[in-house]
Design a protein around this motif. Structure first.
Motif, mmCIF file in Angstrom:
data_model
loop_
_atom_site.group_PDB
_atom_site.id
_atom_site.type_symbol
_atom_site.label_atom_id
_atom_site.label_comp_id
_atom_site.label_asym_id
_atom_site.label_seq_id
_atom_site.Cartn_x
_atom_site.Cartn_y
_atom_site.Cartn_z
ATOM 1 N N THR A 1 0.831 -1.202 0.000
ATOM 2 C CA THR A 1 0.000 0.000 0.000
ATOM 3 C C THR A 1 0.868 1.256 0.000
ATOM 4 O OG1 THR A 1 -1.721 -1.165 1.230
ATOM 5 C CG2 THR A 1 -1.815 1.236 1.237
ATOM 6 N N ALA A 2 1.913 1.249 0.828
ATOM 7 C CA ALA A 2 2.820 2.403 0.880
ATOM 8 C C ALA A 2 3.519 2.603 -0.459
ATOM 9 C CB ALA A 2 3.845 2.214 1.996
ATOM 10 N N ALA A 3 3.977 1.490 -1.077
ATOM 11 C CA ALA A 3 4.654 1.592 -2.370
ATOM 12 C C ALA A 3 3.716 2.144 -3.436
ATOM 13 C CB ALA A 3 5.183 0.227 -2.782
ATOM 14 N N SER A 4 2.449 1.718 -3.390
ATOM 15 C CA SER A 4 1.488 2.226 -4.375
ATOM 16 C C SER A 4 1.261 3.725 -4.216
ATOM 17 C CB SER A 4 0.156 1.480 -4.212
ATOM 18 O OG SER A 4 -0.829 1.993 -5.091
ATOM 19 N N LYS B 1 4.219 5.573 -5.687
ATOM 20 C CA LYS B 1 4.181 5.592 -7.147
ATOM 21 C C LYS B 1 3.151 6.595 -7.664
ATOM 22 C CE LYS B 1 5.778 0.869 -7.983
ATOM 23 N NZ LYS B 1 5.436 -0.467 -8.537
ATOM 24 N N ASN B 2 2.111 6.838 -6.888
ATOM 25 C CA ASN B 2 1.075 7.795 -7.299
ATOM 26 C C ASN B 2 1.483 9.244 -7.058
ATOM 27 O OD1 ASN B 2 -0.699 5.826 -8.182
ATOM 28 N ND2 ASN B 2 -1.697 5.615 -6.183
ATOM 29 N N GLY B 3 2.685 9.443 -6.512
ATOM 30 C CA GLY B 3 3.179 10.812 -6.342
ATOM 31 C C GLY B 3 3.143 11.338 -4.927
ATOM 32 N N ASP B 4 2.643 10.549 -3.960
ATOM 33 C CA ASP B 4 2.642 11.009 -2.574
ATOM 34 C C ASP B 4 4.071 11.058 -2.038
ATOM 35 O OD1 ASP B 4 -0.087 11.241 -2.495
ATOM 36 O OD2 ASP B 4 -0.416 9.185 -1.836
ATOM 37 N N SER B 5 4.357 12.061 -1.234
ATOM 38 C CA SER B 5 5.698 12.204 -0.684
ATOM 39 C C SER B 5 5.945 11.129 0.372
ATOM 40 C CB SER B 5 5.873 13.586 -0.058
ATOM 41 O OG SER B 5 5.024 13.731 1.069
ATOM 42 N N PRO B 6 7.199 10.700 0.552
ATOM 43 C CA PRO B 6 7.501 9.717 1.604
ATOM 44 C C PRO B 6 7.052 10.163 2.986
ATOM 45 C CG PRO B 6 9.360 9.943 0.106
ATOM 46 C CD PRO B 6 8.388 11.014 -0.272
ATOM 47 N N SER C 1 7.439 3.075 10.206
ATOM 48 C CA SER C 1 8.736 3.363 10.795
ATOM 49 C C SER C 1 9.713 3.696 9.674
ATOM 50 C CB SER C 1 9.233 2.153 11.594
ATOM 51 O OG SER C 1 9.449 1.055 10.717
ATOM 52 N N GLU C 2 10.927 4.111 10.050
ATOM 53 C CA GLU C 2 11.929 4.451 9.037
ATOM 54 C C GLU C 2 12.274 3.235 8.179
ATOM 55 O OE1 GLU C 2 13.152 7.225 8.143
ATOM 56 O OE2 GLU C 2 12.362 8.539 9.696
ATOM 57 N N ALA D 1 9.306 0.259 1.581
ATOM 58 C CA ALA D 1 8.295 0.656 0.606
ATOM 59 C C ALA D 1 8.922 1.401 -0.562
ATOM 60 C CB ALA D 1 7.242 1.535 1.280
ATOM 61 N N VAL D 2 9.888 2.278 -0.265
ATOM 62 C CA VAL D 2 10.581 3.003 -1.332
ATOM 63 C C VAL D 2 11.327 2.028 -2.237
ATOM 64 C CG1 VAL D 2 12.443 4.641 -1.793
ATOM 65 C CG2 VAL D 2 10.779 5.132 -0.011
#
Length: 283
Positions: free
Chosen positions: A84-87, A90-95, A105-106, A112-113
């Motif tokens: 979910t985080a990776a998606s 990819k959609n442009g949300d900032s980390p 967590s870090e 995810a990145v």
């Protein structure tokens, strides 16, 4: 495991204290982190007596670990939560937004990145960030505001009622502080305008007093110096005219004797001054 039947029966007879909603939500989340798929999650929740309805499963689905059933060589996210985080990345949300929204967590954010095929975010080493469009540095206030808003959004949508209530109190306090800051700013600006107006008024009053004092001095000198008659057509000056010239000369810082005709420079200065006065009066 009990080896004594008497101890086992005694333990079975103990009354269990039911979990409240917060404890139940926390336990469900812990179970979901160790589940492997939807069926495994439903079985674990049912075995532990936790809510396992369809709505509960949908809410907890991002957390179970996804079984590694993909062909060799095809990388698969560690779990659906990471997917979910990776998606979102990819959609442009900032980390930062993804981490605050999902509570990562870090290490989870880095994972995810990695699965999103994005460069790993470098740690902040400067006090400000750069706007990619304008190229100008953005103050930490903007970044802090975005982070606080993302954190509040996450807390307001948290399944635990205590977290949601705390978020509501924090947002109310932020609104009150914002209004107080705006009121203090308006008051300070009004005080500055009043101080500026007072300074301008004092300067105008000082100028007016100087003008009045100058007018009184000119009037006093004019009354103290009698107008002398114009010189006669023969070029000789009468005693009265010479006396007036001596009086005028002393009033205008010229040195003259008590008797006799003043010096030519004094006479010329007197004539020039009176010609200017006569022209001004005529105009």
């Amino acid at each position: 495991m009990f080896t004594d039947m008497k101890e086992a029966l005694t333990a079975e007879a103990l009354e269990l204290t039911p979990l409240d909603s917060d404890q139940s939500s926390t336990a469900s989340l812990v179970v979901a982190r160790h589940a492997r798929g939807k069926d495994d999650l439903a079985s674990l929740l049912g075995a532990l007596g936790l809510p396992c309805g369809e709505a509960d499963l949908v809410r907890l689905l991002p957390h179970p670990t996804t079984p590694d059933d993909t062909p060799t060589g095809a990388p698969m996210p560690v779990n659906a939560f990471t997917a979910t985080a990776a998606s979102m990345l990819k959609n442009g949300d900032s980390p930062e937004h993804v981490r605050n929204t999902l509570g990562l967590s870090e290490s989870e954010l880095a994972e995810a990145v990695k699965h999103a095929d994005l460069p790993t975010p470098a740690p902040d080493t400067d006090d400000s960030t750069t706007d990619p469009e304008a190229g100008a540095p953005v103050s930490d206030d903007t970044a802090d505001t975005d982070g606080i808003e993302a954190l509040l959004s996450w807390a307001e949508n948290h399944p635990a009622a205590s977290i949601r209530n705390r978020a509501a109190r924090v947002r109310s306090d932020l609104v009150e502080l914002t209004e107080r800051r705006a009121a203090d700013t308006a008051q300070r600006q009004a005080e500055e305008r009043v101080a500026k107006a007072k300074a301008e008024l004092e300067a105008a009053q000082k100028q007016l007093r100087a003008m009045k004092a100058g007018g009184r001095t000119a009037t006093a000198v004019q009354h103290a110096t009698p107008l002398a008659p114009a010189p006669t057509s023969t070029g000789k000056r009468t005693k009265e005219e010479l006396a007036a010239i001596r009086t005028w000369a002393r009033a205008n810082s010229h040195q003259v004797a008590d008797r006799g005709t003043p010096a030519k420079a004094v006479l010329d200065a007197y004539d020039a001054a009176h010609r200017t006065t006569n022209l001004a009066e005529a105009s």
